[in-house]
Design a protein around this motif. Structure first.
Motif, PDB file in Angstrom:
ATOM      1  N   MET A 197       0.823  -1.191   0.000  1.00 52.21           N
ATOM      2  CA  MET A 197       0.000   0.000   0.000  1.00 52.21           C
ATOM      3  C   MET A 197       0.866   1.254   0.000  1.00 52.21           C
ATOM      4  N   LYS A 198       2.007   1.156   0.696  1.00 53.58           N
ATOM      5  CA  LYS A 198       2.919   2.296   0.748  1.00 53.58           C
ATOM      6  C   LYS A 198       3.470   2.630  -0.634  1.00 53.58           C
ATOM      7  N   LYS A 199       3.806   1.613  -1.388  1.00 51.95           N
ATOM      8  CA  LYS A 199       4.358   1.829  -2.730  1.00 51.95           C
ATOM      9  C   LYS A 199       3.333   2.509  -3.625  1.00 51.95           C
ATOM     10  N   PHE A 200       2.101   2.077  -3.525  1.00 50.85           N
ATOM     11  CA  PHE A 200       1.043   2.692  -4.320  1.00 50.85           C
ATOM     12  C   PHE A 200       0.861   4.160  -3.949  1.00 50.85           C
ATOM     13  N   PHE A 201       0.898   4.453  -2.668  1.00 49.83           N
ATOM     14  CA  PHE A 201       0.770   5.831  -2.199  1.00 49.83           C
ATOM     15  C   PHE A 201       1.879   6.701  -2.779  1.00 49.83           C
ATOM     16  N   TRP A 202       3.121   6.226  -2.724  1.00 50.38           N
ATOM     17  CA  TRP A 202       4.240   7.011  -3.250  1.00 50.38           C
ATOM     18  C   TRP A 202       4.152   7.155  -4.767  1.00 50.38           C
ATOM     19  N   LEU A 203       3.661   6.146  -5.411  1.00 50.66           N
ATOM     20  CA  LEU A 203       3.462   6.242  -6.861  1.00 50.66           C
ATOM     21  C   LEU A 203       2.452   7.330  -7.200  1.00 50.66           C
ATOM     22  N   VAL A 204       1.353   7.379  -6.459  1.00 50.66           N
ATOM     23  CA  VAL A 204       0.342   8.415  -6.668  1.00 50.66           C
ATOM     24  C   VAL A 204       0.919   9.798  -6.384  1.00 50.66           C
ATOM     25  N   VAL A 205       1.701   9.907  -5.328  1.00 53.82           N
ATOM     26  CA  VAL A 205       2.321  11.193  -4.991  1.00 53.82           C
ATOM     27  C   VAL A 205       3.266  11.638  -6.103  1.00 53.82           C
ATOM     28  N   ILE A 206       4.062  10.745  -6.628  1.00 55.24           N
ATOM     29  CA  ILE A 206       4.999  11.084  -7.709  1.00 55.24           C
ATOM     30  C   ILE A 206       4.252  11.499  -8.965  1.00 55.24           C
ATOM     31  N   VAL A 207       3.203  10.773  -9.304  1.00 59.69           N
ATOM     32  CA  VAL A 207       2.414  11.127 -10.492  1.00 59.69           C
ATOM     33  C   VAL A 207       1.787  12.505 -10.326  1.00 59.69           C
ATOM     34  N   LEU A 208       1.257  12.785  -9.157  1.00 59.97           N
ATOM     35  CA  LEU A 208       0.666  14.099  -8.907  1.00 59.97           C
ATOM     36  C   LEU A 208       1.708  15.209  -8.959  1.00 59.97           C
ATOM     37  N   LEU A 209       2.887  14.970  -8.470  1.00 58.04           N
ATOM     38  CA  LEU A 209       3.960  15.964  -8.547  1.00 58.04           C
ATOM     39  C   LEU A 209       4.379  16.221  -9.993  1.00 58.04           C
ATOM     40  N   VAL A 210       4.484  15.166 -10.752  1.00 56.61           N
ATOM     41  CA  VAL A 210       4.844  15.327 -12.166  1.00 56.61           C
ATOM     42  C   VAL A 210       3.773  16.110 -12.897  1.00 56.61           C
ATOM     43  N   LEU A 211       2.516  15.807 -12.637  1.00 55.78           N
ATOM     44  CA  LEU A 211       1.431  16.551 -13.284  1.00 55.78           C
ATOM     45  C   LEU A 211       1.414  18.009 -12.850  1.00 55.78           C
ATOM     46  N   THR A 212       1.738  18.258 -11.603  1.00 55.81           N
ATOM     47  CA  THR A 212       1.740  19.628 -11.091  1.00 55.81           C
ATOM     48  C   THR A 212       2.831  20.463 -11.740  1.00 55.81           C
ATOM     49  N   PHE A 213       4.015  19.891 -11.897  1.00 51.14           N
ATOM     50  CA  PHE A 213       5.149  20.639 -12.425  1.00 51.14           C
ATOM     51  C   PHE A 213       5.459  20.284 -13.880  1.00 51.14           C
ATOM     52  N   SER A 214       4.486  19.775 -14.605  1.00 51.11           N
ATOM     53  CA  SER A 214       4.747  19.319 -15.972  1.00 51.11           C
ATOM     54  C   SER A 214       4.977  20.454 -16.956  1.00 51.11           C
ATOM     55  N   ASP A 215       4.664  21.684 -16.591  1.00 48.08           N
ATOM     56  CA  ASP A 215       4.935  22.809 -17.475  1.00 48.08           C
ATOM     57  C   ASP A 215       6.347  23.351 -17.319  1.00 48.08           C
ATOM     58  N   HIS A 216       7.084  22.806 -16.393  1.00 46.88           N
ATOM     59  CA  HIS A 216       8.459  23.251 -16.195  1.00 46.88           C
ATOM     60  C   HIS A 216       9.294  22.879 -17.422  1.00 46.88           C
ATOM     61  N   GLU A 217      10.239  23.730 -17.773  1.00 53.08           N
ATOM     62  CA  GLU A 217      11.021  23.563 -19.001  1.00 53.08           C
ATOM     63  C   GLU A 217      11.793  22.246 -19.045  1.00 53.08           C
ATOM     64  N   SER A 218      12.231  21.756 -17.918  1.00 53.19           N
ATOM     65  CA  SER A 218      13.013  20.523 -17.919  1.00 53.19           C
ATOM     66  C   SER A 218      12.140  19.273 -18.051  1.00 53.19           C
ATOM     67  N   ILE A 219      10.877  19.355 -17.715  1.00 53.35           N
ATOM     68  CA  ILE A 219       9.985  18.194 -17.768  1.00 53.35           C
ATOM     69  C   ILE A 219       9.128  18.198 -19.034  1.00 53.35           C
ATOM     70  N   LYS A 220       8.856  19.360 -19.589  1.00 49.50           N
ATOM     71  CA  LYS A 220       7.916  19.483 -20.697  1.00 49.50           C
ATOM     72  C   LYS A 220       8.263  18.620 -21.924  1.00 49.50           C
ATOM     73  N   PRO A 221       9.522  18.538 -22.381  1.00 43.85           N
ATOM     74  CA  PRO A 221       9.798  17.683 -23.550  1.00 43.85           C
ATOM     75  C   PRO A 221       9.459  16.214 -23.305  1.00 43.85           C
ATOM     76  N   TYR A 222       9.735  15.740 -22.103  1.00 43.20           N
ATOM     77  CA  TYR A 222       9.431  14.347 -21.787  1.00 43.20           C
ATOM     78  C   TYR A 222       7.933  14.122 -21.679  1.00 43.20           C
ATOM     79  N   ARG A 223       7.233  15.096 -21.108  1.00 45.64           N
ATOM     80  CA  ARG A 223       5.781  15.006 -21.007  1.00 45.64           C
ATOM     81  C   ARG A 223       5.164  14.949 -22.397  1.00 45.64           C
TER      82      ARG A 223
END
Length: 120
Positions: free
Chosen positions: A1-27
């Motif tokens: 359950m812990k792994k799933f929680f951290w996975l959700v947190v990471i996905v939400l962080l990526v979605l939140t900061f996906s407009d950042h210049e370093s992440i945008k090409p990969y997105r």
């Protein structure tokens, strides 16, 4: 359950900061990949048309603006792509915008994907 929680947190962080210049090409790459896979699952002709259009536009990046616009216009639908193929690749009609090597390369891309474009 812990792994799933951290996975959700990471996905939400990526979605939140996906407009950042370093992440945008990969997105954008992941988004294009997902759109291509969904199109393949839904409709083979649409997926083949999208793949052909993408290959033609990548090829046209090294050419002029008028040639890029011309290819974009003719790769917009399956009918216009088939008319382009019939006129310029099969009948060898003169094309004042695409001629010589660009026309030959465009015809090669269309021929590579033509079986998938015409498959029901």
């Amino acid at each position: 359950m812990k792994k799933f929680f951290w996975l959700v947190v990471i996905v939400l962080l990526v979605l939140t900061f996906s407009d950042h210049e370093s992440i945008k090409p990969y997105r954008d790459k992941v988004y294009d990949l997902i759109v291509d896979k969904v199109a393949i699952a839904g409709d083979n002709q649409e997926a083949a048309l999208r793949k052909t259009r993408k290959q033609l536009l990548q090829l046209a990046e090294q050419w002029g603006d008028s040639q890029q616009q011309y290819l974009q216009k003719h790769a917009a639908s399956l009918d216009s792509l088939q008319k382009f193929r019939r006129s310029y690749c099969i009948n060898n009609d003169f094309n004042p915008i695409l001629f010589g090597e660009p026309l030959r390369q465009s015809c090669e891309v269309i021929e590579q994907n033509y079986d998938n474009l015409t498959r029901p």
